[in-house]
Design a protein around this motif. Structure first.
Motif, PDB file in Angstrom:
ATOM      1  N   ALA A   1     -45.329 -31.826  -8.461  1.00 64.07           N
ATOM      2  CA  ALA A   1     -45.953 -33.124  -8.737  1.00 64.07           C
ATOM      3  C   ALA A   1     -45.428 -34.191  -7.783  1.00 64.07           C
ATOM      4  N   TYR A   2     -46.339 -35.084  -7.422  1.00 64.41           N
ATOM      5  CA  TYR A   2     -45.990 -36.279  -6.649  1.00 64.41           C
ATOM      6  C   TYR A   2     -45.971 -37.423  -7.659  1.00 64.41           C
ATOM      7  N   VAL A   3     -44.877 -38.187  -7.697  1.00 65.81           N
ATOM      8  CA  VAL A   3     -44.703 -39.239  -8.698  1.00 65.81           C
ATOM      9  C   VAL A   3     -45.053 -40.605  -8.103  1.00 65.81           C
ATOM     10  N   ILE A   4     -45.969 -41.293  -8.771  1.00 70.56           N
ATOM     11  CA  ILE A   4     -46.386 -42.628  -8.340  1.00 70.56           C
ATOM     12  C   ILE A   4     -45.962 -43.623  -9.420  1.00 70.56           C
ATOM     13  N   TYR A   5     -45.242 -44.634  -9.013  1.00 70.93           N
ATOM     14  CA  TYR A   5     -44.754 -45.622  -9.977  1.00 70.93           C
ATOM     15  C   TYR A   5     -44.765 -46.991  -9.312  1.00 70.93           C
ATOM     16  N   PRO A   6     -44.900 -48.061 -10.116  1.00 69.50           N
ATOM     17  CA  PRO A   6     -44.871 -49.403  -9.524  1.00 69.50           C
ATOM     18  C   PRO A   6     -43.442 -49.703  -9.068  1.00 69.50           C
ATOM     19  N   ARG A   7     -43.312 -50.025  -7.794  1.00 67.55           N
ATOM     20  CA  ARG A   7     -41.979 -50.319  -7.268  1.00 67.55           C
ATOM     21  C   ARG A   7     -41.661 -51.784  -7.473  1.00 67.55           C
ATOM     22  N   SER A   8     -40.470 -52.026  -7.937  1.00 72.39           N
ATOM     23  CA  SER A   8     -40.026 -53.383  -8.209  1.00 72.39           C
ATOM     24  C   SER A   8     -39.759 -54.106  -6.892  1.00 72.39           C
ATOM     25  N   HIS A   9     -40.214 -55.336  -6.799  1.00 70.81           N
ATOM     26  CA  HIS A   9     -39.973 -56.098  -5.577  1.00 70.81           C
ATOM     27  C   HIS A   9     -38.784 -57.032  -5.763  1.00 70.81           C
ATOM     28  N   THR A  10     -38.085 -56.858  -6.859  1.00 72.28           N
ATOM     29  CA  THR A  10     -36.872 -57.657  -7.084  1.00 72.28           C
ATOM     30  C   THR A  10     -35.675 -56.748  -6.837  1.00 72.28           C
ATOM     31  N   ASN A  11     -34.501 -57.332  -6.812  1.00 67.88           N
ATOM     32  CA  ASN A  11     -33.309 -56.526  -6.563  1.00 67.88           C
ATOM     33  C   ASN A  11     -32.830 -55.779  -7.800  1.00 67.88           C
ATOM     34  N   GLU A  12     -33.253 -56.247  -8.972  1.00 68.76           N
ATOM     35  CA  GLU A  12     -32.790 -55.574 -10.182  1.00 68.76           C
ATOM     36  C   GLU A  12     -33.541 -54.272 -10.393  1.00 68.76           C
ATOM     37  N   ALA A  13     -32.804 -53.233 -10.687  1.00 70.52           N
ATOM     38  CA  ALA A  13     -33.427 -51.931 -10.924  1.00 70.52           C
ATOM     39  C   ALA A  13     -34.137 -51.983 -12.273  1.00 70.52           C
ATOM     40  N   SER A  14     -35.329 -51.481 -12.308  1.00 73.09           N
ATOM     41  CA  SER A  14     -36.083 -51.521 -13.556  1.00 73.09           C
ATOM     42  C   SER A  14     -35.882 -50.219 -14.326  1.00 73.09           C
ATOM     43  N   PHE A  15     -36.268 -50.234 -15.591  1.00 74.45           N
ATOM     44  CA  PHE A  15     -36.199 -49.013 -16.393  1.00 74.45           C
ATOM     45  C   PHE A  15     -37.068 -47.935 -15.763  1.00 74.45           C
ATOM     46  N   VAL A  16     -38.230 -48.329 -15.237  1.00 73.06           N
ATOM     47  CA  VAL A  16     -39.152 -47.356 -14.648  1.00 73.06           C
ATOM     48  C   VAL A  16     -38.481 -46.637 -13.483  1.00 73.06           C
ATOM     49  N   GLU A  17     -37.763 -47.387 -12.640  1.00 79.45           N
ATOM     50  CA  GLU A  17     -37.070 -46.747 -11.520  1.00 79.45           C
ATOM     51  C   GLU A  17     -35.965 -45.817 -12.023  1.00 79.45           C
ATOM     52  N   TYR A  18     -35.262 -46.241 -13.061  1.00 78.76           N
ATOM     53  CA  TYR A  18     -34.239 -45.380 -13.659  1.00 78.76           C
ATOM     54  C   TYR A  18     -34.900 -44.101 -14.181  1.00 78.76           C
ATOM     55  N   PHE A  19     -36.026 -44.257 -14.835  1.00 83.44           N
ATOM     56  CA  PHE A  19     -36.778 -43.121 -15.377  1.00 83.44           C
ATOM     57  C   PHE A  19     -37.187 -42.169 -14.252  1.00 83.44           C
ATOM     58  N   VAL A  20     -37.725 -42.735 -13.156  1.00 87.60           N
ATOM     59  CA  VAL A  20     -38.215 -41.929 -12.029  1.00 87.60           C
ATOM     60  C   VAL A  20     -37.082 -41.214 -11.295  1.00 87.60           C
ATOM     61  N   TYR A  21     -35.981 -41.916 -11.052  1.00 82.27           N
ATOM     62  CA  TYR A  21     -34.902 -41.342 -10.240  1.00 82.27           C
ATOM     63  C   TYR A  21     -33.867 -40.563 -11.039  1.00 82.27           C
TER      64      TYR A  21
END
Length: 162
Positions: free
Chosen positions: A7-27
């Motif tokens: 699978a290729y994972v597509i997620y909205p990337r945060s444009h702020t410096n704070e890591a979002s829950f979504v990025e934590y979930f993805v990585y």
């Protein structure tokens, strides 16, 4: 089938410096459960696309080498005027070329899909979404939860026996 990734994972990337829950979930959470526990191979932007690569062609190549597309739906995505390039290409491949199955993960309750692009709304209408019920907690859901069972149901079969 010549595919490298499940699978290729597509997620909205945060444009702020704070890591979002979504990025934590993805990585963190997704690789831990899908790769480590179940032996899937994910392609994640920012992890599997290398610095110096032509991003646009790298994204297209990785998608072509993936059996599924996983799109994470969030409020950020519904408020986004211009979809990310990878989302654009993914939906084109899924709908026009009809060669890749899409798995939609609803990470936050989205009350109305009206603001989503039409192609995404079409896929939601066709197959629905898999909803992440656990509110932004430190502990991800158990790998045996309904959420992960639904995700695995839509994933290709793995050769690894568990």
């Amino acid at each position: 089938d010549g595919k490298i990734y499940d699978a290729y994972v597509i997620y909205p990337r945060s444009h702020t410096n704070e890591a979002s829950f979504v990025e934590y979930f993805v990585y963190e959470i997704m690789p831990d459960i899908l790769e480590n526990k179940y032996g899937y191979k994910l392609c994640i932007y920012g992890r599997d696309i290398y610095p110096g690569e032509d991003t646009a062609s790298a994204i297209e190549k990785r998608m072509q080498k993936s059996r599924r597309l996983i799109i994470l739906l969030t409020h950020q995505l519904t408020n986004c005027k211009e979809p990310a390039y990878d989302q654009h290409i993914a939906l084109y491949n899924a709908l026009i070329q009809n060669d890749t199955k899409v798995i939609l993960l609803e990470m936050e309750t989205i009350v109305t899909y009206e603001k989503l692009q039409e192609s995404l709304r079409f896929i939601i209408k066709q197959q629905g979404t898999i909803k992440w019920k656990e509110q932004h907690t430190v502990h991800p859901q158990s790998s045996n939860s309904k959420f992960w069972k639904q995700v695995r149901y839509h994933m290709p079969l793995t050769l690894k026996s568990s």
